[in-house]
Design a protein around this motif. Structure first.
Motif, PDB file in Angstrom:
ATOM      1  N   ILE A  76      39.782  24.448  33.869  1.00  0.00           N
ATOM      2  CA  ILE A  76      39.679  23.594  34.922  1.00  0.00           C
ATOM      3  C   ILE A  76      40.406  24.085  36.376  1.00  0.00           C
ATOM      4  O   ILE A  76      41.574  24.362  36.077  1.00  0.00           O
ATOM      5  N   TYR A  77      39.875  24.066  37.485  1.00  0.00           N
ATOM      6  CA  TYR A  77      40.495  24.410  38.740  1.00  0.00           C
ATOM      7  C   TYR A  77      40.433  23.164  39.473  1.00  0.00           C
ATOM      8  O   TYR A  77      39.696  22.131  39.226  1.00  0.00           O
ATOM      9  N   PRO A  78      41.203  23.016  40.619  1.00  0.00           N
ATOM     10  CA  PRO A  78      41.224  21.941  41.434  1.00  0.00           C
ATOM     11  C   PRO A  78      39.821  21.445  42.231  1.00  0.00           C
ATOM     12  O   PRO A  78      39.698  20.392  42.385  1.00  0.00           O
ATOM     13  N   THR A  79      39.286  22.355  42.291  1.00  0.00           N
ATOM     14  CA  THR A  79      37.860  22.447  43.052  1.00  0.00           C
ATOM     15  C   THR A  79      36.853  23.479  42.459  1.00  0.00           C
ATOM     16  O   THR A  79      37.215  24.488  42.072  1.00  0.00           O
ATOM     17  N   GLY A  80      35.535  23.277  42.859  1.00  0.00           N
ATOM     18  CA  GLY A  80      34.583  24.494  42.435  1.00  0.00           C
ATOM     19  C   GLY A  80      34.643  25.254  43.183  1.00  0.00           C
ATOM     20  O   GLY A  80      34.505  26.614  42.781  1.00  0.00           O
ATOM     21  N   TYR A  81      35.113  25.256  44.657  1.00  0.00           N
ATOM     22  CA  TYR A  81      35.207  26.269  45.464  1.00  0.00           C
ATOM     23  C   TYR A  81      36.202  26.959  44.902  1.00  0.00           C
ATOM     24  O   TYR A  81      36.193  28.525  44.998  1.00  0.00           O
ATOM     25  N   MET A  82      37.336  26.795  44.763  1.00  0.00           N
ATOM     26  CA  MET A  82      38.558  27.448  44.317  1.00  0.00           C
ATOM     27  C   MET A  82      38.284  28.242  42.800  1.00  0.00           C
ATOM     28  O   MET A  82      38.917  29.243  42.348  1.00  0.00           O
ATOM     29  N   THR A  83      37.494  27.500  42.013  1.00  0.00           N
ATOM     30  CA  THR A  83      37.037  28.178  40.791  1.00  0.00           C
ATOM     31  C   THR A  83      36.401  29.429  41.047  1.00  0.00           C
ATOM     32  O   THR A  83      36.695  30.563  40.621  1.00  0.00           O
ATOM     33  N   ASN A  84      35.290  29.548  42.001  1.00  0.00           N
ATOM     34  CA  ASN A  84      34.778  30.690  41.971  1.00  0.00           C
ATOM     35  C   ASN A  84      35.667  31.653  42.911  1.00  0.00           C
ATOM     36  O   ASN A  84      35.549  33.054  42.636  1.00  0.00           O
ATOM     37  N   LEU A  85      36.355  31.226  43.920  1.00  0.00           N
ATOM     38  CA  LEU A  85      37.284  32.188  44.369  1.00  0.00           C
ATOM     39  C   LEU A  85      38.178  32.903  43.553  1.00  0.00           C
ATOM     40  O   LEU A  85      38.344  33.645  43.516  1.00  0.00           O
ATOM     41  N   GLY A  86      38.796  31.909  42.606  1.00  0.00           N
ATOM     42  CA  GLY A  86      39.819  32.253  41.631  1.00  0.00           C
ATOM     43  C   GLY A  86      39.344  33.233  40.596  1.00  0.00           C
ATOM     44  O   GLY A  86      39.901  34.186  40.032  1.00  0.00           O
ATOM     45  N   VAL A  87      38.102  33.093  40.036  1.00  0.00           N
ATOM     46  CA  VAL A  87      37.677  33.815  38.848  1.00  0.00           C
ATOM     47  C   VAL A  87      36.993  35.053  39.443  1.00  0.00           C
ATOM     48  O   VAL A  87      37.501  35.979  38.891  1.00  0.00           O
ATOM     49  N   ILE A  88      36.280  35.101  40.523  1.00  0.00           N
ATOM     50  CA  ILE A  88      35.731  36.469  40.828  1.00  0.00           C
ATOM     51  C   ILE A  88      36.891  37.480  41.601  1.00  0.00           C
ATOM     52  O   ILE A  88      36.862  38.491  40.836  1.00  0.00           O
ATOM     53  N   SER A  89      37.833  36.868  42.221  1.00  0.00           N
ATOM     54  CA  SER A  89      38.796  37.912  42.646  1.00  0.00           C
ATOM     55  C   SER A  89      39.959  38.280  41.498  1.00  0.00           C
ATOM     56  O   SER A  89      40.390  39.351  41.651  1.00  0.00           O
TER      57      SER A  89
END
Ligand code: PLP
Length: 351
Positions: A76-89
């Motif tokens: 779990i990440y704090p938001t969906g936006y951060m999930t996408n940012l964090g996973v892809i990068s």
């Protein structure tokens, strides 16, 4: 490159340097000296998950998510936006290739940009266009294909079966964002991948608690290796404060509601009824009313607001120029009376 091999190699290297990080179990531990609660206030987590914010509800919720999504693990990440940012990068780098559907959400595009990898775009929902790029990209060692199962501004479905067939053929890594499919598709609302039975053919499944859950937070589901790697390498996960306990409780409770068949059946009844009256084939709970001209779209949105409906006018750059639209979303709680009232205004305005 095989994803499991890449993850294993990276984790081995981290371990060999004595830098491997594990999420701490915080039960019966005084974490007070590691928090940032300088004034003694206690509402949030006041610490990142790797330091003092890993409330035990995280483990419960992540376990439930992985069972529901039929994956080995979840994070779990704090938001969906951060999930996408964090996973892809975290997964992709300079010299790698990320191939995105043309209409991917901003968070997916931003993740790709942050990775500094090469970026190519395939025609929306067009697997032939994707395959053409794949044929031209045989020199890349790591290729990540990124798409949404249900598109946020168009409400249409990606050809998931075609994509998973291509994945087997070309060996790329596949990331599917199910933000708008969760709650709407699948026997237990687990999304389109679950409905089509292709969970095992998707390497990275993304979701958010901010849509059907009506909560807060984002999550990624996949292999144990993937999750261990992200805990160690994903900066948007590592360097931010954990969610407050109350949010985790709410997300956990709402997972039960999202799984409820009764609500989903009512939603699909509303989708079928609304779509038929509007004369469109509705593929999901998102119904785009394509107007085209920006000014006309704003005028209709204003008219609807005057009648008590807030329906957002979606314009460039969220959608391509000249494709302005009203974005309607249906839910299980809307009544026939409400839908009739809205339809009457829309149909009159579109005449
Ligand atoms: C496809 C998609 N992915 C990710 C997000 C971001 O999720 P969150 O609002 O939880 O940050 C959204 C919408 O906000 C979305 O539509």
């Amino acid at each position: 490159m095989d994803l499991a091999k890449f993850l294993t190699d990276a984790l081995t290297e981290i371990e060999q340097k004595n830098l491997f990080r594990r999420l701490p179990e915080l039960q019966n531990i005084d974490a007070g000296f590691s928090r940032n609660t300088y004034l003694g206030n206690h509402f949030g987590a006041s610490g990142s998950r790797l330091i003092s914010g890993n409330h035990r509800l995280y483990a419960r919720l992540e376990k439930e998510l992985s069972l529901w999504k039929k994956t080995a693990a979840a994070l779990i990440y704090p938001t969906g936006y951060m999930t996408n940012l964090g996973v892809i990068s975290a997964l992709m780098n300079k010299g790698d290739l990320i191939i995105l559907d043309k209409l991917c959400h901003a968070s997916l595009i931003d993740g790709a940009r942050l990775a500094q990898a090469d970026i190519r775009v395939f025609k929306h929902n067009n697997s032939a266009s994707l395959e053409k790029i794949l044929r031209q990209s045989r020199n890349y060692k790591k290729i990540l294909v990124v798409t949404e199962s249900i598109f946020s501004m168009d409400g249409d479905r990606t050809p998931l079966l075609e994509l998973t067939t291509l994945r087997r053929q070309y060996g790329f890594w596949l990331l599917v964002d199910e933000a708008h499919a969760v709650g709407v598709f699948g026997e237990r609302g687990e999304g389109l991948a679950g409905q089509l039975g292709v969970n095992q053919d998707i390497d990275i499944q993304i979701g958010t608690f901010s849509k059907a859950f009506d909560g807060l937070g984002g999550y990624v589901c996949g292999s144990r290796l993937l999750i261990d790697y992200l805990v160690n390498r994903s900066r948007a996960f590592i360097y931010t404060t954990a969610l407050p306990q109350i949010i985790l409780q709410k997300n956990l409770a709402n997972l039960k509601k999202v799984q409820s068949k009764k609500r989903r059946e009512k939603l699909w009844k509303n989708i079928a009824c609304f779509g038929a009256r509007l004369g469109v084939k509705a593929n999901s709970a998102i119904i785009p009313l394509l107007i085209g001209d920006e000014q006309k779209t704003l005028a209709l949105a204003e008219k609807l607001r005057d009648s008590g409906f807030i329906i957002p006018a979606i314009r460039y750059p969220t959608v391509p120029r000249g494709q302005a639209r009203l974005r309607l979303t249906l839910s299980a709680e809307q009544t026939k009376r409400q839908m009739d009232k809205l339809l009457k205004i829309i149909l009159k305005a579109l005449k």
